[in-house]
Scaffold this active site. Structure first.
Site, short mmCIF file in Angstrom:
data_model
loop_
_atom_site.label_atom_id
_atom_site.label_comp_id
_atom_site.label_asym_id
_atom_site.label_seq_id
_atom_site.Cartn_x
_atom_site.Cartn_y
_atom_site.Cartn_z
CE1 TYR A 116 -2.39 -5.99 -0.88
CE2 TYR A 116 -2.69 -8.19 -0.02
CZ TYR A 116 -3.22 -6.97 -0.39
OH TYR A 116 -4.57 -6.75 -0.27
CG HIS B 264 -3.42 -7.63 4.95
ND1 HIS B 264 -4.27 -8.18 4.03
CD2 HIS B 264 -3.25 -6.35 4.55
CE1 HIS B 264 -4.62 -7.27 3.13
NE2 HIS B 264 -4.00 -6.15 3.44
CG ASN C 8 -1.95 -1.12 1.14
OD1 ASN C 8 -2.32 -1.57 0.06
ND2 ASN C 8 -2.42 -1.57 2.30
#
Length: 815
Positions: free
Chosen positions: A280, A271, A213
């Site tokens: 990711y 996560h 992210n």
């Protein structure tokens, strides 16, 4: 056409957001000023969307696929309203107007697809003269009705802060000067608002962004800053990579031992508890590769040490899990349920990201990355194509590997000649409870484990709706002859309660848990590497509902995986089984199944018991050998086989608002092999070997090849080669002249550098392990600094400090 400096200056009003003006920006005569460099960034990002028009048959195929889906989207695009009361009409009939994150992201995705196809040189879409006007009208409608600086986030934050900003920026750069400067500035406003700070979550500012992210937001900030003529914003995006604002606490460059990101052993976690090199991690690598590309040669580029760190991560974290062009399922988390993101897709994404990194790498790093890409391509020089290219299946997910990626992969690989990667490897990643074994180019395997450190599965955002058992000891096997085994509608059609390697109840699965993510039941998950060809790993398994327990062990060799289980106990009265195989044979597959050389029952839908069978062989897949019972142990269980046809759709396992699979039914044939432990087993056990790719002759000759030394609740041990022993100790115990003081994974035997012992703590909870070797004359010749000799007579006793090892193997070499 690139964005001109004059156009960038026309947007200088936006720089007031950062307290800057164009006239205040530094620049030296004869050198590119910051605004010239912003223009270069925009031009480079446009290239990443539409390519450089490098002709090749592979590019032609990729462009034709893009044209096909863009044409469908364009044909379905309605004439938008103009604010006079006609705005209620949706752009596409299946995507209604309204608040929330369910539908409007797909509108931007489709618009991005059409625009990029229109802008790509040589496309059929680009020959439609009416499209630019329709695209501009659609962008205006979306800004007024769905996504602007006054929009309130509802639903999935990712849509507002990463997904839509990406697609909007890609649409803007693809339109280039067809989009008036005033409109460009207007459409940038929501991006500047929702990605105001790449270090933090806009909807929840106390949340600091990590991992993928953070990487995505860094690139979005750089591109939007360049479009807005804001050097300070571009610099902030680059600084987010190393977390300058947080003094490096969440730097993407740093190696950590907890939380998200790259771990010190090469693991990648997102996560907090999900092993994610296969999604990711790839997202992070792709975003950083893009950022390095667009800022290359400018004052904004990352420091050389940071760029090298990401290049190093290719070998450390990603390449081990790539086999035959696909990423192993064990490191893809919930993404294994995405129709547009199969393991084969993830493999292409990795190859494309590495090729992009190589473009800006200095020597010798460039040569190393180029050689890796060429090796993965196996001398083909182009990305593998394994199915008709229907790009619509990617809708809402990661962008498919398309025209630009094909171009720069081909350009990189054309000067390289390499055969397929055939190295043998056994690698452990204890900080994410994962391992990978590679028997040269013949086959590869990985385990899906879980513990109190890592989750059993991730099932959020409507995805992975049958993920119940993916962390319960699944043995994933990849074969080069069947690279699409898992990509070929495996997850929508497989009986997800009967995954290979798992021990469980033949009952309806437990409730699917969301957040917080469900962790494994015990600390014990992990193992040890002996050398490139051997390793052993164990799991103290407790089912999600707490009713079933089993101690499981796997021993990896160049030709087989030896699988042991013991202490299998359950009191619910449900049938308990261990699944040996559940292979996708394809649509109407006919692979022959042999039992000790004779045809086995394969009537569809009929379960057949095979009591006393010693070996089986599945055509095109490999063999399975029963290893026999150890002394004083309960029965092994009864073999059973089932051939069945199963039907499912990707929508069955992914109903996500922006990722949902299609409703298209897929029918696949499966061959299942299992051991039946009966009802209410108390201490049941099993021992079998999986021989990937073996012939029937090799399988039959392997009966009796391996010796199970012990398979009890205290220790599970196998003589994997003549003088090589692997043991999973669950408590203080001893076997074959070696004993330990507590839970441990240990392998010992001869190696080129001496008689070697490797040991690890699978619980990651102990401070020390005391290891005793009853071998006459044994002395420590060389050892890791964690090893201390306690005694040498009458037995060699060493103490191994494992307090800060995080499950990593420790090694000692004996005389």
């Amino acid at each position: 056409m690139s964005v001109s400096r004059r156009q960038v200056i026309q947007w200088s009003g936006l720089t007031a957001l950062a307290g800057l003006t164009a006239s205040a920006l530094p620049g030296c005569a004869g050198e590119p000023g910051p605004l010239d460099e912003l223009d270069r960034i925009v031009t480079a990002y446009r290239e990443l969307q539409i390519g450089v028009d490098r002709s090749s048959p592979a590019r032609d195929r990729a462009l034709a696929a893009l044209d096909a889906v863009a044409g469908r989207y364009a044909d379905g695009l309605a004439e938008p309203g103009n604010g006079d009361g006609t705005d209620a009409r949706p752009l596409w009939p299946d995507l209604p107007k309204g608040p929330g994150s369910q539908y409007f992201p797909m509108m931007y995705y489709r618009l991005r697809t059409i625009t990029v196809a229109w802008a790509t040189p040589g496309s059929a879409t680009g020959k439609r003269p009416e499209l630019p006007g329709r695209l501009l009208a659609a962008l205006d409608w979306l800004y007024r009705n769905q996504y602007n600086e006054g929009t309130t986030e509802q639903g999935n934050w990712y849509v507002y802060e990463i997904g839509v900003p990406y697609w909007l920026l890609q649409t803007i750069v693809a339109l280039d000067d067809r989009l008036p400067a005033a409109d460009r500035a207007r459409y940038l406003r929501p991006v500047l608002r929702f990605v105001a700070d790449p270090n933090r979550r806009t909807v929840k500012p106390e949340t600091v962004e990590t991992g993928a992210n953070r990487a995505d937001k860094a690139l979005i900030t750089v591109i939007s800053g360049a479009l807005a003529g804001d050097p300070a914003r571009v610099a902030a995006g680059v600084a987010a990579v190393t977390d300058t604002a947080g003094k490096g606490a969440d730097s993407l460059v740093a190696k950590v031992t907890k939380g998200d990101g790259f771990r010190t052993d090469g693991s990648f976690i997102q996560h907090d508890s999900v092993p994610y090199p296969g999604h990711y991690g790839l997202v992070l690598l792709t975003a950083v590769a893009g950022l390095v590309h667009v800022t290359g040669g400018t004052r904004y580029q990352l420091e050389p040490e940071a760029r090298q760190r990401f290049r190093d991560s290719v070998d450390e974290s990603f390449a081990p899990f790539l086999f035959a062009g696909s990423m192993h399922e064990s490191v893809r988390g919930r993404m294994l349920s995405r129709q547009g993101e199969t393991g084969a897709d993830a493999g292409k994404q990795l190859i494309a990201a590495v090729a992009l990194l190589a473009r800006t790498a200095p020597e010798p790093a460039r040569d190393r990355l180029a050689a890796s890409v060429a090796g993965w391509l196996g001398g083909r020089g182009v990305l593998p194509e394994r199915e008709p290219l229907d790009l619509s299946r990617y809708a809402g997910g990661p962008q498919p590997v398309g025209v630009p990626e094909v171009e720069y992969v081909e350009a990189l690989a054309e000067d390289e000649s390499a055969s397929p990667d055939s190295a043998e490897r056994h690698l452990v990643f204890p900080q994410m409870d994962r391992m990978v074994h590679r028997a040269g180019g013949a086959w590869s395997a990985s385990l899906g484990l879980s513990s109190t450190r890592t989750c059993r599965y991730e099932a959020i955002n409507g995805q992975n709706k049958r993920g119940w058992y993916t962390g319960d000891g699944v043995l994933y096997v990849g074969l080069p002859e069947h690279p699409d085994h898992y990509a070929d509608a495996y997850w929508p059609t497989v009986d997800a309660s009967a995954l290979p390697g798992t021990t469980g109840k033949d009952t309806p699965p437990p409730p699917l848990l969301g957040e917080p993510l469900p962790k494994g039941g015990t600390d014990y998950a992990g193992g040890v590497r002996f050398d490139d060809r051997h390793g052993c790993h164990g799991l103290d398994h407790v089912a999600q509902d707490g009713t079933l327990r089993a101690k499981k062990a796997w021993f990896f060799t160049p030709s087989a995986v030896l699988c042991l289980g013991c202490d299998i106990t359950d009191g619910t009265g449900a049938p308990v089984r261990t699944v040996i195989e559940n292979r996708n044979l394809g649509e109407k597959g006919t692979g022959a199944l042999l039992v000790e050389g004779r045809a086995a029952p394969t009537e569809l839908g009929q379960r057949a018991p095979l009591p006393g069978a010693r070996w089986l062989h599945l055509e095109g897949v490999g063999g399975y050998v029963m290893l026999g019972a150890a002394l004083d142990a309960p029965p092994e269980g009864i073999l059973g086989v089932l051939r069945e046809d199963r039907t499912g759709s990707w929508r069955d396992i992914d109903t996500g608002a922006n990722t949902a699979g299609t409703l298209t039914p897929y029918n696949r044939r499966y061959q299942r092999v299992w051991l039946d432990h009966g009802v209410r087993p108390a201490g049941a056990r099993y021992a079998y070997a999986v021989l990937p790719g073996a012939t029937p002759e090799v399988t039959g000759a392997s009966v009796g090849r391996w010796t199970v030394l012990v398979n009890t609740p205290l220790v599970q041990a196998v003589r994997v080669e003549q003088d090589l022993v692997g043991a999973l100790f669950h408590a203080a115990a001893g076997v074959e002249r070696v004993s330990v003081s507590g839970p441990a994974a240990v392998m010992w035997g001869p190696r080129q550098d001496g008689w070697v012992v490797t040991v690890a703590d699978p619980t990651q909870r102990q401070d020390t392990l005391r290891l005793t070797v009853d071998r006459p004359g044994a002395r420590v010749v060389r050892a890791d600094p964690t090893v201390t000799v306690v005694a040498t007579d009458p037995k060699l006793v060493v103490q191994v400090n494992v307090a800060n090892s995080l499950g990593a193997p420790q090694t000692l070499v004996l005389s």
